[in-house]
Design a protein around this motif. Structure first.
Motif, PDB file in Angstrom:
ATOM      1  N   ALA A 115     -56.134  21.407  17.764  1.00 48.10           N
ATOM      2  CA  ALA A 115     -57.546  22.427  16.880  1.00 48.10           C
ATOM      3  C   ALA A 115     -57.700  22.547  14.971  1.00 48.10           C
ATOM      4  O   ALA A 115     -56.519  22.434  14.712  1.00 48.10           O
ATOM      5  CB  ALA A 115     -57.971  23.211  17.300  1.00 48.10           C
ATOM      6  N   GLU A 116     -58.972  22.206  14.998  1.00 49.80           N
ATOM      7  CA  GLU A 116     -59.174  22.426  13.229  1.00 49.80           C
ATOM      8  C   GLU A 116     -59.571  24.071  13.189  1.00 49.80           C
ATOM      9  O   GLU A 116     -59.940  25.097  13.550  1.00 49.80           O
ATOM     10  CB  GLU A 116     -60.398  21.791  12.780  1.00 49.80           C
ATOM     11  CG  GLU A 116     -60.344  20.334  13.565  1.00 49.80           C
ATOM     12  CD  GLU A 116     -60.782  19.184  13.466  1.00 49.80           C
ATOM     13  OE1 GLU A 116     -62.655  20.291  13.083  1.00 49.80           O
ATOM     14  OE2 GLU A 116     -61.138  17.420  13.487  1.00 49.80           O
ATOM     15  N   ALA A 117     -59.038  23.857  12.032  1.00 48.03           N
ATOM     16  CA  ALA A 117     -59.955  25.699  11.628  1.00 48.03           C
ATOM     17  C   ALA A 117     -60.238  25.544  11.980  1.00 48.03           C
ATOM     18  O   ALA A 117     -62.541  25.350  11.574  1.00 48.03           O
ATOM     19  CB  ALA A 117     -59.302  25.328  10.115  1.00 48.03           C
ATOM     20  N   GLY A 118     -60.962  27.546  12.386  1.00 51.80           N
ATOM     21  CA  GLY A 118     -62.175  27.629  12.410  1.00 51.80           C
ATOM     22  C   GLY A 118     -62.740  27.700  14.586  1.00 51.80           C
ATOM     23  O   GLY A 118     -62.920  28.271  14.862  1.00 51.80           O
ATOM     24  N   ASP A 119     -61.853  26.439  15.172  1.00 49.72           N
ATOM     25  CA  ASP A 119     -61.690  26.620  16.605  1.00 49.72           C
ATOM     26  C   ASP A 119     -61.128  27.815  17.638  1.00 49.72           C
ATOM     27  O   ASP A 119     -59.793  28.170  16.438  1.00 49.72           O
ATOM     28  CB  ASP A 119     -61.064  25.109  17.073  1.00 49.72           C
ATOM     29  CG  ASP A 119     -61.604  23.617  16.839  1.00 49.72           C
ATOM     30  OD1 ASP A 119     -62.406  23.531  16.963  1.00 49.72           O
ATOM     31  OD2 ASP A 119     -60.516  22.515  16.896  1.00 49.72           O
ATOM     32  N   GLY A 120     -61.600  28.391  17.917  1.00 51.76           N
ATOM     33  CA  GLY A 120     -61.324  30.113  18.700  1.00 51.76           C
ATOM     34  C   GLY A 120     -62.188  30.434  18.253  1.00 51.76           C
ATOM     35  O   GLY A 120     -61.648  31.725  18.153  1.00 51.76           O
ATOM     36  N   GLY A 121     -63.443  30.312  18.189  1.00 49.08           N
ATOM     37  CA  GLY A 121     -64.293  31.300  17.186  1.00 49.08           C
ATOM     38  C   GLY A 121     -65.302  32.360  18.076  1.00 49.08           C
ATOM     39  O   GLY A 121     -64.650  33.582  18.196  1.00 49.08           O
TER      40      GLY A 121
END
Length: 238
Positions: free
Chosen positions: A228-234
């Motif tokens: 996952a990239e930064a910001g995934d999982g908002g």
């Protein structure tokens, strides 16, 4: 890309054979419907292949198979009978077959899950153990991943977030400790009495990993896995 979803499994009734599906909805609890039902004894313990505070070893559960028709589990008995989970005869039929008084119970306050919402194994890990593809059933995974690397690559994902397909994000939480159930005969697989000893000697009795759900959604066979990239999982699952 670190892998591709090879197969998806869910187990409508804990410790019974499950169903292989093409798509699998995922929510905060894990695979929707997975182990949502269990065989419960008179003391309130759930049938399993081991004895713990929550579970009671009940031999013979692996001889049954369960699948969903809509939201209702349908139990396949060893003699080929099919009995729906909402049929009032299911409790007596299970009790007679297992030789002790039990009921088929839906999960309430006490979880039927062992130690994590989702369970993942890789084909490269199976190959490293010298096992065939069908042997994945011994470990009762939800996600079977054809990994891009070799060996037990999933252990290197612990602590990382992984995007599965376009919707779902999971976080790999830790290794899965195995028990005697991996050696039980099931479906077309014969008994493998030495498998747990092999795992104990080579892998500290661990194989596969647990994952928690960060972002729910639907996964499908053929979906790609990537970190996952930064910001995934908002919109984290609750």
């Amino acid at each position: 890309m670190i892998g591709v979803l090879e197969r998806l499994w869910r187990y409508p009734v804990k410790s019974m054979q499950g169903e292989c599906v093409e798509r699998l909805p995922i929510d905060g609890r894990g695979a929707v419907g997975d182990r949502l039902h269990a065989v419960r004894d008179e003391a309130g313990k759930f049938g399993s292949g081991k004895d713990t505070r929550r579970f009671r070893r009940i031999d013979g559960l692996f001889r049954f198979r369960a699948r969903y028709e809509g939201e209702v589990p349908v139990v396949g008995f060893p003699d080929g009978r099919l009995v729906a989970g909402d049929d009032p005869r299911i409790h007596e039929a299970l009790s007679r077959e297992l030789g002790l008084p039990v009921t088929l119970a839906r999960e309430e306050a006490v979880s039927h899950l062992d130690a994590g919402p989702l369970h993942l194994v890789t084909t490269s890990g199976l190959e490293a153990l010298g096992l065939e593809g069908r042997d994945e059933q011994r470990f009762r995974p939800n996600l079977v991943v054809r990994s891009a690397g070799a060996g037990f690559v999933e252990e290197g994902w612990i602590g990382r977030r992984i995007r599965v397909g376009e919707e779902v994000v999971v976080e790999i939480a830790g290794r899965t400790e195995r028990c005697v159930m991996v050696g039980f005969p099931q479906a077309e697989l014969p008994a493998a009495p030495g498998l747990l000893r092999k795992l104990a000697a080579a892998r500290e009795a661990c194989f596969g990993v647990y994952a928690r759900v960060v972002v729910p959604g639907v996964v499908r066979v053929g979906d790609r896995l990537r970190f996952a990239e930064a910001g995934d999982g908002g919109r984290e699952a609750v």
